[in-house]
Design a protein around this motif. Structure first.
Motif, PDB file in Angstrom:
ATOM      1  N   GLY B  82     -45.071  61.505  63.806  1.00  0.00           N
ATOM      2  CA  GLY B  82     -44.877  60.386  62.886  1.00  0.00           C
ATOM      3  C   GLY B  82     -44.711  60.780  61.434  1.00  0.00           C
ATOM      4  O   GLY B  82     -44.648  59.917  60.562  1.00  0.00           O
ATOM      5  N   ILE B  83     -44.617  62.071  61.146  1.00  0.00           N
ATOM      6  CA  ILE B  83     -44.368  62.485  59.751  1.00  0.00           C
ATOM      7  C   ILE B  83     -42.872  62.382  59.485  1.00  0.00           C
ATOM      8  O   ILE B  83     -42.077  63.083  60.106  1.00  0.00           O
ATOM      9  N   ARG B  84     -42.493  61.508  58.590  1.00  0.00           N
ATOM     10  CA  ARG B  84     -41.078  61.307  58.283  1.00  0.00           C
ATOM     11  C   ARG B  84     -40.697  61.846  56.918  1.00  0.00           C
ATOM     12  O   ARG B  84     -39.525  62.016  56.634  1.00  0.00           O
ATOM     13  N   PHE B  85     -41.704  62.051  56.080  1.00  0.00           N
ATOM     14  CA  PHE B  85     -41.389  62.470  54.717  1.00  0.00           C
ATOM     15  C   PHE B  85     -42.224  63.697  54.342  1.00  0.00           C
ATOM     16  O   PHE B  85     -43.379  63.803  54.760  1.00  0.00           O
ATOM     17  N   GLN B  86     -41.613  64.558  53.570  1.00  0.00           N
ATOM     18  CA  GLN B  86     -42.365  65.665  52.966  1.00  0.00           C
ATOM     19  C   GLN B  86     -42.191  65.568  51.457  1.00  0.00           C
ATOM     20  O   GLN B  86     -41.056  65.489  50.967  1.00  0.00           O
ATOM     21  N   ILE B  87     -43.318  65.553  50.776  1.00  0.00           N
ATOM     22  CA  ILE B  87     -43.281  65.469  49.308  1.00  0.00           C
ATOM     23  C   ILE B  87     -43.986  66.712  48.769  1.00  0.00           C
ATOM     24  O   ILE B  87     -45.148  66.965  49.111  1.00  0.00           O
ATOM     25  N   ILE B  88     -43.268  67.469  47.962  1.00  0.00           N
ATOM     26  CA  ILE B  88     -43.828  68.721  47.432  1.00  0.00           C
ATOM     27  C   ILE B  88     -44.013  68.553  45.930  1.00  0.00           C
ATOM     28  O   ILE B  88     -43.043  68.313  45.199  1.00  0.00           O
ATOM     29  N   TYR B  89     -45.238  68.669  45.494  1.00  0.00           N
ATOM     30  CA  TYR B  89     -45.553  68.602  44.060  1.00  0.00           C
ATOM     31  C   TYR B  89     -45.880  70.009  43.571  1.00  0.00           C
ATOM     32  O   TYR B  89     -46.713  70.694  44.167  1.00  0.00           O
ATOM     33  N   VAL B  90     -45.254  70.419  42.489  1.00  0.00           N
ATOM     34  CA  VAL B  90     -45.662  71.647  41.798  1.00  0.00           C
ATOM     35  C   VAL B  90     -46.053  71.231  40.383  1.00  0.00           C
ATOM     36  O   VAL B  90     -45.224  70.698  39.643  1.00  0.00           O
ATOM     37  N   VAL B  91     -47.308  71.444  40.045  1.00  0.00           N
ATOM     38  CA  VAL B  91     -47.818  71.022  38.732  1.00  0.00           C
ATOM     39  C   VAL B  91     -48.230  72.267  37.957  1.00  0.00           C
ATOM     40  O   VAL B  91     -49.165  72.967  38.355  1.00  0.00           O
ATOM     41  N   HIS B  92     -47.510  72.544  36.879  1.00  0.00           N
ATOM     42  CA  HIS B  92     -47.863  73.703  36.054  1.00  0.00           C
ATOM     43  C   HIS B  92     -49.016  73.316  35.133  1.00  0.00           C
ATOM     44  O   HIS B  92     -48.947  72.289  34.459  1.00  0.00           O
ATOM     45  N   GLY B  93     -50.047  74.139  35.145  1.00  0.00           N
ATOM     46  CA  GLY B  93     -51.203  73.830  34.298  1.00  0.00           C
ATOM     47  C   GLY B  93     -51.653  75.018  33.474  1.00  0.00           C
ATOM     48  O   GLY B  93     -52.721  74.979  32.861  1.00  0.00           O
ATOM     49  N   GLN B 134     -50.636  74.966  39.531  1.00  0.00           N
ATOM     50  CA  GLN B 134     -50.542  76.328  39.005  1.00  0.00           C
ATOM     51  C   GLN B 134     -51.465  76.480  37.801  1.00  0.00           C
ATOM     52  O   GLN B 134     -51.016  76.443  36.658  1.00  0.00           O
ATOM     53  N   LYS B 135     -52.719  76.602  38.085  1.00  0.00           N
ATOM     54  CA  LYS B 135     -53.695  76.740  36.999  1.00  0.00           C
ATOM     55  C   LYS B 135     -54.711  77.813  37.399  1.00  0.00           C
ATOM     56  O   LYS B 135     -55.334  77.688  38.452  1.00  0.00           O
ATOM     57  N   PRO B 136     -54.859  78.834  36.580  1.00  0.00           N
ATOM     58  CA  PRO B 136     -55.792  79.891  36.967  1.00  0.00           C
ATOM     59  C   PRO B 136     -57.229  79.405  36.994  1.00  0.00           C
ATOM     60  O   PRO B 136     -57.633  78.573  36.177  1.00  0.00           O
ATOM     61  N   THR B 137     -57.946  79.915  37.950  1.00  0.00           N
ATOM     62  CA  THR B 137     -59.362  79.588  38.059  1.00  0.00           C
ATOM     63  C   THR B 137     -60.151  80.795  37.570  1.00  0.00           C
ATOM     64  O   THR B 137     -59.994  81.879  38.112  1.00  0.00           O
ATOM     65  N   PRO B 138     -60.958  80.633  36.544  1.00  0.00           N
ATOM     66  CA  PRO B 138     -61.722  81.797  36.066  1.00  0.00           C
ATOM     67  C   PRO B 138     -62.778  82.218  37.089  1.00  0.00           C
ATOM     68  O   PRO B 138     -63.222  81.414  37.898  1.00  0.00           O
ATOM     69  N   GLY B 229     -44.379  69.872  34.232  1.00  0.00           N
ATOM     70  CA  GLY B 229     -44.658  71.031  33.383  1.00  0.00           C
ATOM     71  C   GLY B 229     -43.992  70.878  32.035  1.00  0.00           C
ATOM     72  O   GLY B 229     -43.439  69.825  31.706  1.00  0.00           O
ATOM     73  N   HIS B 230     -44.034  71.950  31.242  1.00  0.00           N
ATOM     74  CA  HIS B 230     -43.290  71.959  29.987  1.00  0.00           C
ATOM     75  C   HIS B 230     -41.821  72.247  30.292  1.00  0.00           C
ATOM     76  O   HIS B 230     -41.464  72.522  31.447  1.00  0.00           O
ATOM     77  N   GLU B 231     -41.017  72.197  29.265  1.00  0.00           N
ATOM     78  CA  GLU B 231     -39.579  72.459  29.431  1.00  0.00           C
ATOM     79  C   GLU B 231     -39.356  73.790  30.148  1.00  0.00           C
ATOM     80  O   GLU B 231     -39.950  74.808  29.779  1.00  0.00           O
ATOM     81  N   ILE B 232     -38.509  73.769  31.161  1.00  0.00           N
ATOM     82  CA  ILE B 232     -38.187  75.021  31.858  1.00  0.00           C
ATOM     83  C   ILE B 232     -37.146  75.751  31.021  1.00  0.00           C
ATOM     84  O   ILE B 232     -36.084  75.199  30.727  1.00  0.00           O
ATOM     85  N   PRO B 233     -37.453  76.985  30.598  1.00  0.00           N
ATOM     86  CA  PRO B 233     -36.511  77.686  29.720  1.00  0.00           C
ATOM     87  C   PRO B 233     -35.171  77.914  30.408  1.00  0.00           C
ATOM     88  O   PRO B 233     -35.107  78.123  31.619  1.00  0.00           O
ATOM     89  N   VAL B 234     -34.118  77.846  29.602  1.00  0.00           N
ATOM     90  CA  VAL B 234     -32.774  78.079  30.153  1.00  0.00           C
ATOM     91  C   VAL B 234     -32.637  79.543  30.552  1.00  0.00           C
ATOM     92  O   VAL B 234     -32.048  79.881  31.578  1.00  0.00           O
ATOM     93  N   THR B 235     -33.214  80.424  29.756  1.00  0.00           N
ATOM     94  CA  THR B 235     -33.153  81.854  30.073  1.00  0.00           C
ATOM     95  C   THR B 235     -34.559  82.387  30.312  1.00  0.00           C
ATOM     96  O   THR B 235     -35.541  81.781  29.881  1.00  0.00           O
TER      97      THR B 235
END
Lengths: 151, 450
Positions: B82-93, B134-138, B229-235
């Motif tokens: 019954g899984i019809r959708f996959q939603i992938i979140y990537v959160v830069h932190g 994406q956030k480092p854990t100390p 996230g913040h702006e993804i750099p062009v280069t």
């Protein structure tokens, strides 16, 4: 035995690579945003429009001076300098608008609170060290200069 | 006979080492975020983080067969029906994501983005949701722990939480994609599907009978990809992650990451129905062109986007509506809904310009291809140590329609634009936006009328 323990201890520390100097810049950036927020709250809590303008002018002037100093440093990279140049441009524009210079509609007294929020959101969107790209060492130096000048 | 004499100070060392190891162990076990660790999403009526499902407690890595404390647990992730959708979140932190609201209250944009992702995951019973923070854990307050945490939901239930490492020279979402492929109910076959009789891609004609991945075809759930996230750099070569300043990240590596997640860009099928890019300057011609092969629709902000971000919570409601078959028109409608709700929320909170663009990527890519000369402009290279040429300009980007021969963009280019001028600044009287922003090569002069 002593030498063995020293080697073990060093090994443990080497194996768990320490975090880079990021906590320093993170702390300064937090402080910078808090200072920005303090300015906005101070403007909102001040009833007199002339006093509001003075707070805003003081903040913009000091930010511009700090950025000019940072931009003039020989030690920063060309890329950092270009980033600072664009942030400096934002502050020049804020100054022009606040003073109603040619090409800008002057900010009405009733809109000064909103204008303070506009500066804050503009900086949060392109914060020093966040949305604009600065190397870690440059962030620390620049933020220190800015924070020393703000207060 | 000689007796070995150990000095008292040395005798204490094993105890000290033991205590040190114990502290290390405690720090390790506490490094992964616990359920309830994320705050409520602002404006949300529900708690952001779920209580773990009673029959399927979250585990650190079920493949290890233990719960991280040596106790064997059954795999909780067996139910994929019954899984019809996959939603992938990537959160830069891993950068500065603090912002303050009108009341002076402090917010953390990345944490709130994770909270809204969790809300979607909990509210979409027909979806499998991956949330990568994406956030480092100390570790011991000083050492590096993990670089990020994956939270994996199936049918509204949290099934696993996995800390992970992303120590690579270039971030092309390799670590996240590897986890996705490992745990996904429908890993991508990596083969272009055959064209259907109607000419439509299989992914857009999904129905429940195609639930299992079939050999030779990219059949499976409808996929969505959301990046905060913040702006993804062009280069590349620009520090993006604070704890890993040497790790490159660019629009090109982001596009490669999309391929890692969704499979190759096929001529008649795209891995994702909709990609949402919640970042500043996600709607540049370069970014649109790079992402177009991987998504039917792209929702992005061409200009600056406030850190209160886009609001994607509608995904849960829309997934519950469960349209069968899911067609391209649905992807467009979902994109519009998310754009409208985000636009309304941003208008409540922000006084800066708000520009959201929903791109029909095929039409948009064709429009940009026909006008390459109007937007592919290299900024002049400066000398090292020299002051940047020209006076400081407030805007690093401008509306591409200001470039000669770019045209007006908009509907003609397959772009639906949601624009609100800033309350202050040079653009406060601007009423039209093409839907794209281009790097400003020639700075606008200050103090002069535009």
């Amino acid at each position: 035995m002593n030498r063995f323990l020293q080697v073990v201890a060093l090994g443990i520390f080497a194996a768990t690579a320490p975090l880079k100097a990021s906590p320093g810049s993170a702390m300064l950036e937090e402080r910078y945003k808090a200072a920005l927020n303090d300015m906005v709250q101070e403007v909102r809590n001040t009833p007199d429009p002339a006093a509001k303008r003075q707070i805003l002018e003081h903040f913009i002037t000091h930010m511009s001076q700090g950025l000019e100093k940072a931009e003039a440093m020989q030690s920063i990279s060309e890329q950092d300098r270009a980033s600072l140049h664009s942030v400096l441009g934002k502050f020049y524009a804020y100054d022009s608008e606040l003073k109603g210079m040619p090409g800008f509609a002057p900010v009405a007294d009733a809109n000064l609170d909103g204008f303070a929020g506009y500066i804050q959101q503009g900086m949060e969107q392109a914060p020093v060290g966040g949305g604009i790209y600065l190397s870690g060492g440059a962030i620390i130096i620049i933020l220190l200069i800015l924070l020393l000048l703000i207060r | 006979m000689m007796r070995l004499r150990i000095r008292p100070s040395i005798r204490a060392v094993p105890w000290a080492l033991g205590a040190f190891c114990l502290v290390l162990l405690c720090a390790c076990s506490s490094s992964a975020p616990q359920p309830g660790g994320y705050p409520r999403y602002p404006g949300s009526d529900t708690a952001a983080d779920p209580a773990p499902p009673p029959a399927a407690p979250p585990v650190r890595d079920p493949d290890s067969g233990t719960d991280g404390m040596g106790i064997r647990v059954p795999s909780p992730a067996g139910d994929t029906q019954g899984i019809r959708f996959q939603i992938i979140y990537v959160v830069h932190g891993d950068a500065g994501y603090t912002y303050y609201d009108r009341n002076g209250d402090r917010h953390l944009a990345d944490t709130e983005a994770v909270a809204q992702a969790v809300e979607v995951a909990r509210g979409a019973p027909g979806a499998e949701v991956f949330i990568f923070h994406q956030k480092p854990t100390p570790f011991l307050w000083f050492f590096r722990g993990s670089d990020g945490v994956m939270r994996h939901y199936r049918k509204g239930k949290l099934v696993r939480t996995v800390p992970y490492d992303r120590s690579t020279r270039e971030d092309d979402l390799g670590a996240e994609a590897a986890l996705y492929l490992k745990y996904s109910a429908y890993p991508v076959p990596g083969i272009c599907p055959p064209r259907t009789d109607s000419g439509l891609a299989m992914i857009d004609t999904f129905d429940t009978s195609l639930a299992a991945a079939a050999p030779g075809g990219r059949r499976g759930p409808v996929r969505f990809f959301i990046y905060f996230g913040h702006e993804i750099p062009v280069t590349g070569g620009i520090p993006y992650s604070r704890s890993r300043p040497d790790m490159a990240f660019s629009v090109a590596s982001f596009a490669r990451g999309l391929e890692r997640f969704g499979g190759p860009a096929c001529p008649h099928a795209k891995p994702f129905s909709l990609i949402v890019l919640s970042a500043c300057h996600g709607g540049t011609p370069a970014a649109t062109r790079a992402i177009a092969p991987y998504a039917s629709y792209l929702l992005a902000s061409p200009g600056e986007l406030h850190l209160s971000y886009l609001d994607t919570r509608a995904f849960a409601r829309l997934a519950r509506e469960n349209p069968i078959p899911f067609e391209t028109a649905h992807a467009e409608a979902w994109g519009r809904t998310i754009a409208l709700e985000s636009f309304a929320r941003l208008r409540e909170n922000t006084v800066t310009a708000i520009t959201l663009s929903l791109y029909d990527t095929d039409k948009a890519a064709a429009y940009l291809e026909a006008r390459k000369e109007a937007w592919r402009i290299e900024p002049p290279a400066g000398k090292r140590g020299a002051k940047p040429a020209g006076p400081p300009a407030p805007d690093v980007y401008h509306d591409c329609s200001e470039n000669p021969s770019f045209g007006s963009g908009g509907a003609e280019a397959g772009v639906t634009v949601y624009y609100h001028a800033p309350l202050f600044g040079a653009d406060q009287a601007k009423v039209f936006h093409s839907g794209w922003e281009c790097p400003a090569v020639t700075p606008r002069r200050l103090g002069s009328a535009e």
